[in-house]
Scaffold this active site. Sequence first.
Site, mmCIF file in Angstrom:
data_model
loop_
_atom_site.group_PDB
_atom_site.id
_atom_site.type_symbol
_atom_site.label_atom_id
_atom_site.label_comp_id
_atom_site.label_asym_id
_atom_site.label_seq_id
_atom_site.Cartn_x
_atom_site.Cartn_y
_atom_site.Cartn_z
ATOM 1 N N ASN A 1 -10.015 -2.355 -6.871
ATOM 2 C CA ASN A 1 -9.155 -1.443 -7.630
ATOM 3 C C ASN A 1 -9.734 -1.074 -8.991
ATOM 4 O O ASN A 1 -9.280 -0.098 -9.613
ATOM 5 C CB ASN A 1 -7.754 -2.043 -7.815
ATOM 6 N N ASP B 1 0.824 -1.204 0.000
ATOM 7 C CA ASP B 1 0.000 0.000 0.000
ATOM 8 C C ASP B 1 0.860 1.257 0.000
ATOM 9 O O ASP B 1 1.939 1.289 0.603
ATOM 10 C CB ASP B 1 -0.896 -0.011 1.248
#
Length: 244
Positions: free
Chosen positions: A70, A22
Amino acid sequence: MKLNPPNIDPEFIPKHIALVMDGNGRWAQERGLKRTEGHKRGEAVLLDVVDACIAMGVPYLSAYAFSTENWRRSADEVRFLMGFNRDVLARQRQELHEKGVRVKWAGRRPRLWRSVIRELEAAEELTKDNTTMTLVMCVNYGGRAELVDATRRLAEDVKSGKLAPGAITEKTLGSYLYDPEMPDVDLFLRPSGEKRTSNFLPWQSVYAEMVYQDKLFPDFTPQDLFDAVEEYARRDRRFGGVKK
């Protein structure tokens, strides 16, 4: 790169690390770069993490490369990530193979580019007999999606008579997951300062030790992995029981 892993009793080395990669986009934006530059930097960092796992004797690493959520990002970023995941595998699978890394894929086929699937399957085939460690690329992966897909397949087998409802156990359901051989997660590792699991390996992580680090993934180093494993080794893992 010379690695100096800490001296930890093998008993306290995690067998499976789940890694949320991340902060790539934020890392790039903080430097006035396109978000895609952060993802490019993340490729080299992931390879360093693999080397660090090998150095420590960690046998299983699952990397969250692209989630089912995503797809909500901009079309340009999604397009980049699809091509990037495909090209990373094409560039790196031979090096991973030479290191003895077995590459596996966990995720959904629908929506995923066929060219990405081809590279994932080619990497799986090339490295299928390797035993140094296993790297699971979680591409188009979502934990809830995995459980839905597993339950759907299980229900189909019940309907067809292959499976009796009364015979269903946790082990039965586990055998329908994307990677039935995947061991439970011992260490759930998330850089970037965020403190959430983001739909990553919920079934496998029920007793994982969570370690959150305040560092964006492109700045992540092998030492950060070593620090996380040292913290993991200090934890008192009781799995719902009491310490004797």
